[in-house]
Design an enzyme around this catalytic site. Structure first.
Site, PDB file in Angstrom:
ATOM      1  N   LYS A  70      11.349  -5.104  13.271  1.00 43.31           N
ATOM      2  CA  LYS A  70      11.049  -6.472  13.698  1.00 43.31           C
ATOM      3  C   LYS A  70      10.201  -7.193  12.655  1.00 43.31           C
ATOM      4  O   LYS A  70      10.419  -8.366  12.354  1.00 43.31           O
ATOM      5  CB  LYS A  70      10.322  -6.468  15.046  1.00 43.31           C
ATOM      6  CG  LYS A  70      11.080  -5.829  16.187  1.00 43.31           C
ATOM      7  CD  LYS A  70      10.465  -6.140  17.534  1.00 43.31           C
ATOM      8  CE  LYS A  70       8.969  -5.894  17.619  1.00 43.31           C
ATOM      9  NZ  LYS A  70       8.581  -4.495  17.393  1.00 43.31           N
ATOM     10  N   ARG A 145       6.588  -7.572  27.983  1.00 44.63           N
ATOM     11  CA  ARG A 145       6.821  -6.128  27.996  1.00 44.63           C
ATOM     12  C   ARG A 145       7.190  -5.616  29.384  1.00 44.63           C
ATOM     13  O   ARG A 145       7.589  -4.457  29.528  1.00 44.63           O
ATOM     14  CB  ARG A 145       5.585  -5.405  27.482  1.00 44.63           C
ATOM     15  CG  ARG A 145       5.272  -5.735  26.030  1.00 44.63           C
ATOM     16  CD  ARG A 145       4.108  -4.929  25.517  1.00 44.63           C
ATOM     17  NE  ARG A 145       3.838  -5.213  24.108  1.00 44.63           N
ATOM     18  CZ  ARG A 145       2.898  -4.605  23.398  1.00 44.63           C
ATOM     19  NH1 ARG A 145       2.134  -3.687  23.956  1.00 44.63           N
ATOM     20  NH2 ARG A 145       2.720  -4.932  22.130  1.00 44.63           N
ATOM     21  N   ARG A 184       4.292   2.821   6.737  1.00 41.19           N
ATOM     22  CA  ARG A 184       4.354   1.362   6.781  1.00 41.19           C
ATOM     23  C   ARG A 184       3.048   0.717   6.315  1.00 41.19           C
ATOM     24  O   ARG A 184       1.952   1.155   6.649  1.00 41.19           O
ATOM     25  CB  ARG A 184       4.673   0.917   8.213  1.00 41.19           C
ATOM     26  CG  ARG A 184       4.808  -0.571   8.386  1.00 41.19           C
ATOM     27  CD  ARG A 184       5.350  -0.912   9.758  1.00 41.19           C
ATOM     28  NE  ARG A 184       4.495  -0.448  10.843  1.00 41.19           N
ATOM     29  CZ  ARG A 184       4.785  -0.617  12.129  1.00 41.19           C
ATOM     30  NH1 ARG A 184       5.919  -1.190  12.473  1.00 41.19           N
ATOM     31  NH2 ARG A 184       3.958  -0.187  13.057  1.00 41.19           N
ATOM     32  N   ARG A 217      -2.106   0.239   9.380  1.00 36.71           N
ATOM     33  CA  ARG A 217      -2.699   0.221  10.717  1.00 36.71           C
ATOM     34  C   ARG A 217      -3.179   1.606  11.120  1.00 36.71           C
ATOM     35  O   ARG A 217      -2.489   2.604  10.899  1.00 36.71           O
ATOM     36  CB  ARG A 217      -1.674  -0.286  11.731  1.00 36.71           C
ATOM     37  CG  ARG A 217      -1.302  -1.742  11.541  1.00 36.71           C
ATOM     38  CD  ARG A 217      -0.157  -2.129  12.443  1.00 36.71           C
ATOM     39  NE  ARG A 217       0.202  -3.539  12.312  1.00 36.71           N
ATOM     40  CZ  ARG A 217       1.343  -4.064  12.722  1.00 36.71           C
ATOM     41  NH1 ARG A 217       2.251  -3.288  13.287  1.00 36.71           N
ATOM     42  NH2 ARG A 217       1.597  -5.342  12.560  1.00 36.71           N
ATOM     43  N   ARG A 228       3.249   5.798  22.380  1.00 37.90           N
ATOM     44  CA  ARG A 228       3.698   4.411  22.461  1.00 37.90           C
ATOM     45  C   ARG A 228       5.194   4.336  22.786  1.00 37.90           C
ATOM     46  O   ARG A 228       5.632   3.449  23.532  1.00 37.90           O
ATOM     47  CB  ARG A 228       3.403   3.680  21.148  1.00 37.90           C
ATOM     48  CG  ARG A 228       1.927   3.467  20.890  1.00 37.90           C
ATOM     49  CD  ARG A 228       1.669   2.930  19.487  1.00 37.90           C
ATOM     50  NE  ARG A 228       2.135   1.566  19.325  1.00 37.90           N
ATOM     51  CZ  ARG A 228       2.139   0.923  18.159  1.00 37.90           C
ATOM     52  NH1 ARG A 228       1.725   1.536  17.057  1.00 37.90           N
ATOM     53  NH2 ARG A 228       2.570  -0.326  18.087  1.00 37.90           N
TER      54      ARG A 228
END
Length: 268
Positions: A70, A145, A184, A217, A228
């Protein structure tokens, strides 16, 4: 040369006219010294913004687990369709920093250890949609969500005569996501994402366009990701069912050109 002077005056005049036309009152804008911008770059940006006036309005939700792509695709969608990108976490932090009424409410909830209510999040989204860059629509990332959140979002949009047009569901096998997420790196200001293995920056730790430092992160690790993903899968299926035919699955575990082609078709 006279021609150069005339060209400069024309560009400057057109730039100011374009800015006023697109954004309304100049007093709401940050002052920019146009002499520091090349005429070619200025014309290109002006043409892009003028082209945006002919783009159809679109209101899009991106759904996908961490590492599904995304973050890579949203800036492209934003530029191609002249939309604003709204990430709920970023909006809440901005509202808190700006000390808006809703931001103060959110800060009070977070400081007390509670959750920010759905009504509050929808209120922050509603306020964010007033920004000039959202005039053609938006890309909403990270919300809704749950079905109750989707319902509240729909009620808010309905009050303004709008609705969600597309829901893009980025689908990637869980086994692939671990590699994607742990490597990432993010450029916080733009949302551009990089990967040490799959899409490394030209200079390690630096954004390709600004040279600013990238961020890794703290929760981009395998253990956090598994937890998650469990929550994501449990919540997502009912939301996709809620949006019915508006929800289109993007097979995101494919080459980038393939993913982009799927998105282009989905946005028609």
């Amino acid at each position: 040369k006279p021609s150069s002077i005339i060209r400069y005056l024309l560009i400057t005049s057109l730039a100011v006219s374009t800015i006023v036309f697109l954004f309304g009152e100049l007093k709401t804008m940050t002052t920019v010294d146009l002499t520091e911008i090349s005429s070619d770059a200025l014309l290109k940006e002006m043409n892009r913004r003028l082209a945006c006036l002919n783009k159809p309005e679109k209101r899009v939700i991106l759904i996908g687990p961490p590492g599904s792509g995304k973050g890579t695709q949203s800036p492209k969608l934003k530029n191609e369709h002249c939309l604003c990108h709204l990430a709920t976490g970023d909006m809440l932090r901005a509202a808190v920093a700006a000390k808006t009424p809703l931001g103060l409410e959110a800060k009070a909830a977070m400081d007390s250890g509670g959750l920010v209510s759905d009504d509050l999040v929808v209120g922050v989204i509603r306020d964010s949609l007033k920004a000039p860059e959202c005039r053609n629509g938006f890309i909403l990332d990270g919300f809704p969500r749950t079905v109750p959140q989707a319902e509240k979002l729909g009620e808010m949009l309905k009050a303004t005569g709008n609705t969600i047009d597309r829901v893009l569901n980025f689908e990637v096998p869980d086994s692939v996501l671990v590699d994607r997420v742990t490597g990432r790196w993010i450029h916080p200001a733009s949302g551009r994402s990089y990967h040490t293995k799959f899409a490394p920056p030209k200079v390690a730790g630096k954004d390709d366009y600004t040279g600013e430092p990238l961020m890794h992160r703290a929760d981009d690790n395998a253990d956090t990701l598994k937890a998650r993903l469990q929550a994501f899968h449990a919540q997502t299926k009912p939301v996709l069912e809620f949006y019915g035919p508006k929800a289109i699955t993007i097979s995101a575990n494919k080459p980038m050109y393939d993913v982009e082609a799927q998105i282009t078709n989905a946005m028609k």
